[in-house]
Design an enzyme around this catalytic site. Structure first.
Site, PDB file in Angstrom:
ATOM      1  N   ASN A 128       0.360  -1.494   0.107  1.00 24.46           N
ATOM      2  CA  ASN A 128      -0.044  -0.206  -0.248  1.00 24.46           C
ATOM      3  C   ASN A 128       0.884   1.680  -0.267  1.00 24.46           C
ATOM      4  OD1 ASN A 128      -1.859   1.684   0.013  1.00 24.46           O
ATOM      5  ND2 ASN A 128      -2.300   1.325   2.045  1.00 24.46           N
ATOM      6  N   HIS A 160     -12.277   3.323   0.716  1.00 25.46           N
ATOM      7  CA  HIS A 160     -12.951   2.528   1.766  1.00 25.46           C
ATOM      8  C   HIS A 160     -13.232   1.101   0.822  1.00 25.46           C
ATOM      9  CE1 HIS A 160     -12.978   5.653   4.383  1.00 25.46           C
ATOM     10  NE2 HIS A 160     -10.967   5.318   4.523  1.00 25.46           N
ATOM     11  N   ARG A 185      -2.270  -1.887  -3.543  1.00 20.79           N
ATOM     12  CA  ARG A 185      -4.156  -1.131  -3.009  1.00 20.79           C
ATOM     13  C   ARG A 185      -3.599  -0.247  -4.026  1.00 20.79           C
ATOM     14  NH1 ARG A 185      -4.955   3.561   0.364  1.00 20.79           N
ATOM     15  NH2 ARG A 185      -6.723   3.764   0.815  1.00 20.79           N
ATOM     16  N   GLY A 203     -10.788   2.153  12.473  1.00 21.73           N
ATOM     17  CA  GLY A 203     -10.570   2.342  14.240  1.00 21.73           C
ATOM     18  C   GLY A 203     -11.367   2.827  15.490  1.00 21.73           C
ATOM     19  N   GLU A 231      -8.257  -5.038   5.509  1.00 26.40           N
ATOM     20  CA  GLU A 231      -8.091  -4.973   4.330  1.00 26.40           C
ATOM     21  C   GLU A 231      -6.576  -5.627   2.742  1.00 26.40           C
ATOM     22  OE1 GLU A 231      -8.998   0.070   3.512  1.00 26.40           O
ATOM     23  OE2 GLU A 231      -8.898  -0.682   5.725  1.00 26.40           O
ATOM     24  N   ARG A 258     -11.434  15.790   8.104  1.00 32.21           N
ATOM     25  CA  ARG A 258     -12.258  16.516   6.980  1.00 32.21           C
ATOM     26  C   ARG A 258     -13.492  16.611   7.198  1.00 32.21           C
ATOM     27  NH1 ARG A 258     -10.708  10.930   4.003  1.00 32.21           N
ATOM     28  NH2 ARG A 258      -8.772  10.980   3.616  1.00 32.21           N
TER      29      ARG A 258
HETATM   30  P1  AMP Z   1      -8.117   3.793  11.540  1.00 30.88           P
HETATM   31  O1  AMP Z   1      -7.934   4.716  10.201  1.00 30.88           O
HETATM   32  O2  AMP Z   1      -9.226   2.930  11.298  1.00 30.88           O
HETATM   33  O3  AMP Z   1      -6.553   3.334  11.362  1.00 30.88           O
HETATM   34  O4  AMP Z   1      -8.591   4.804  12.736  1.00 30.88           O
HETATM   35  C1  AMP Z   1      -7.439   5.145  13.301  1.00 30.88           C
HETATM   36  C2  AMP Z   1      -8.797   5.830  14.638  1.00 30.88           C
HETATM   37  O5  AMP Z   1      -9.137   5.183  15.107  1.00 30.88           O
HETATM   38  C3  AMP Z   1      -7.548   7.134  15.080  1.00 30.88           C
HETATM   39  O6  AMP Z   1      -7.300   8.517  15.104  1.00 30.88           O
HETATM   40  C4  AMP Z   1      -8.455   7.439  16.959  1.00 30.88           C
HETATM   41  O7  AMP Z   1      -9.311   8.447  16.701  1.00 30.88           O
HETATM   42  C5  AMP Z   1      -8.819   5.553  16.610  1.00 30.88           C
HETATM   43  N1  AMP Z   1      -8.754   4.933  17.829  1.00 30.88           N
HETATM   44  C6  AMP Z   1      -7.628   3.951  17.147  1.00 30.88           C
HETATM   45  N2  AMP Z   1      -7.921   3.827  18.711  1.00 30.88           N
HETATM   46  C7  AMP Z   1      -8.947   3.913  19.605  1.00 30.88           C
HETATM   47  C8  AMP Z   1      -9.389   3.674  21.117  1.00 30.88           C
HETATM   48  N3  AMP Z   1      -8.590   2.383  21.658  1.00 30.88           N
HETATM   49  N4  AMP Z   1     -10.468   4.573  21.315  1.00 30.88           N
HETATM   50  C9  AMP Z   1     -10.767   4.996  20.557  1.00 30.88           C
HETATM   51  N5  AMP Z   1     -10.639   5.491  19.118  1.00 30.88           N
HETATM   52  C10 AMP Z   1      -9.577   4.304  19.073  1.00 30.88           C
END
Ligand code: AMP
Length: 399
Positions: free
Chosen positions: A7, A180, A91, A332, A385, A241
């Site tokens: 990626n 996504h 990707r 996340g 993914e 965003r």
């Molecule tokens: P992703 O783009 O899927 O990697 O998601 C990243 C985002 O998930 C981070 O910026 C956090 O805001 C959120 N996140 C990650 N771990 C946690 C957690 N344990 N509790 C709440 N939000 C989380």
């Protein structure tokens, strides 16, 4: 077969080597600051120590060379020889209207990706650099591209068209594409498996809530709508965003703040969303959640506005599908946010949803978090993914 999943970003490269038979990750890592001072590679073999070191990388070819060296390293490598890697899955962010499926890479495919690059000027060129670099260093190894937009190509015209002069669609392909897609596809299929139902019989809503966030409506195995548009800026409120806004705001604020359109778009991409709404408290939900519990008004405002937008989209997709059987949370925030899931689902009593609070507080596994009598099910499904890309790669290579 061992599949290398790549990626590529403009200055980064994430990789995983996956054994397609066991679906286990053999090694994973990240190259950062490619072509910038202080380039770093992080490498973690399965069951081994994570190692991070600074190594100069003048371009993506250097980065991939380092990845291949790490994978074959005598001490910490996970393959003896590069010939053990049977295929590479890449990707690619934008496939335009041309690609509704993943494809094996050939020169025609590369040309077609180049042709839609102005729809994703930051991402597609970087993805192509990664493809070229792998072709150079791994000649003869079959490679596949998996597009972020492909899963959404089944959207009907009424879902993908904007209320704009039709000639913009005809001349410039201005329409909604969605992103996504690999995650929405993986999670919706997994939901059917977990519930023991046929994918083609279900109405599914997938909430992919990460730093970037999007939501999709999957009816009878096909995506019929999604919240991101021509670019990932549309739809839900995200980490930084804005998601949906009145487009007239751009001219109005640009005039007051003496900003150009390009500067305003940067504000909408980088300074808005949860970060902007919380008056710059944070774009990270861990901070927003903590602030919400301690009553910080900036955090409460950001959290409520964020959840309300997700709720409105769920409502509109229930209408679009004339019902819903299961709502999935992933990425996340979706996977780790019991508070968010509670705030959203507590407004969905009209769907007969009752959360099991004990299950809602668990994390890290596929879960149905509603009580057995809940009319609509709610699932938490960690997205994967890379595994979805590896599966697609093997499917095409072994055809
Ligand atoms: P992703 O783009 O899927 O990697 O998601 C990243 C985002 O998930 C981070 O910026 C956090 O805001 C959120 N996140 C990650 N771990 C946690 C957690 N344990 N509790 C709440 N939000 C989380």
């Amino acid at each position: 077969m061992k599949v290398l999943v790549i990626n590529c970003g403009s200055s980064s490269l994430k990789f995983q080597l996956i054994d397609s038979e066991t679906e286990k990750v053999l090694a994973k890592g990240l190259c950062e600051r490619i072509a910038i001072d202080g380039s770093m590679i992080t490498y973690t073999p399965a069951g081994g120590e994570k190692e991070k070191r600074e190594v100069p990388m003048k371009d993506h070819t250097d980065a991939i060379r380092l990845v291949l060296e790490a994978l074959t390293n005598e001490k910490t490598g996970v393959v003896k020889d590069l010939s053990e890697i049977g295929a590479v899955g890449h990707r690619v962010v934008h496939g335009g209207e041309r690609f509704a499926q993943s494809v094996i890479i050939d020169e025609d495919v590369i040309k077609a990706i180049e042709e839609v690059s102005d729809l994703a000027p930051l991402h597609n060129p970087a993805n192509l650099i990664g493809i070229r670099a792998c072709q150079k260093l791994m000649p003869g190894v079959p490679m596949v591209v998996v597009f972020d937009t492909a899963f959404h190509q089944t959207m009907p015209e009424e879902a993908y068209l904007y209320g704009l002069p039709y000639e913009y669609y005809k001349k410039y392909k201005v329409r909604r594409y969605g992103f996504h897609g690999t995650s929405h596809s993986y999670v919706s299929k997994r939901a059917a498996e977990i519930l023991g139902e046929k994918y083609e019989d279900l109405k599914i809503i997938v909430c992919h809530l990460g730093n970037g966030a999007s939501i999709s409506a999957v009816k009878n195995g096909k995506c019929i709508d999604t919240s991101m548009g021509l670019t990932p800026l549309e739809g839900l409120i995200m980490g930084t965003r804005s998601g949906d806004i009145d487009p007239a705001i751009i001219e109005y604020v640009a005039g007051k703040e003496h900003k150009s359109i390009a500067e305003m778009i940067t504000v909408l991409n980088k300074k808005s969303g949860v970060l902007g709404l919380s008056d710059n408290l944070s774009s990270d939900f861990r901070d927003i959640e903590q602030g919400y519990y301690s009553g910080d008004e900036n955090a409460v405002r950001a959290m409520k506005t964020y959840c309300y937008r997700v709720l409105k989209y769920i409502g509109s997709y229930v209408a679009a599908m004339d019902g819903v059987d299961v709502i999935c949370f992933t990425a996340g925030v979706g996977e780790n946010g019991p508070l968010i899931r509670n705030l959203i689902c507590s407004h969905l009593t009209f769907l007969g949803i009752t959360l099991d609070q004990e299950l809602n507080n668990k994390r890290g596994e596929d879960l149905v978090i509603t009580t057995p009598d809940s009319r609509t099910k709610v699932c938490v499904i960690p997205t994967n993914e890379e595994l979805a890309i590896a599966r697609e790669t093997v499917r095409l290579v072994q055809k």
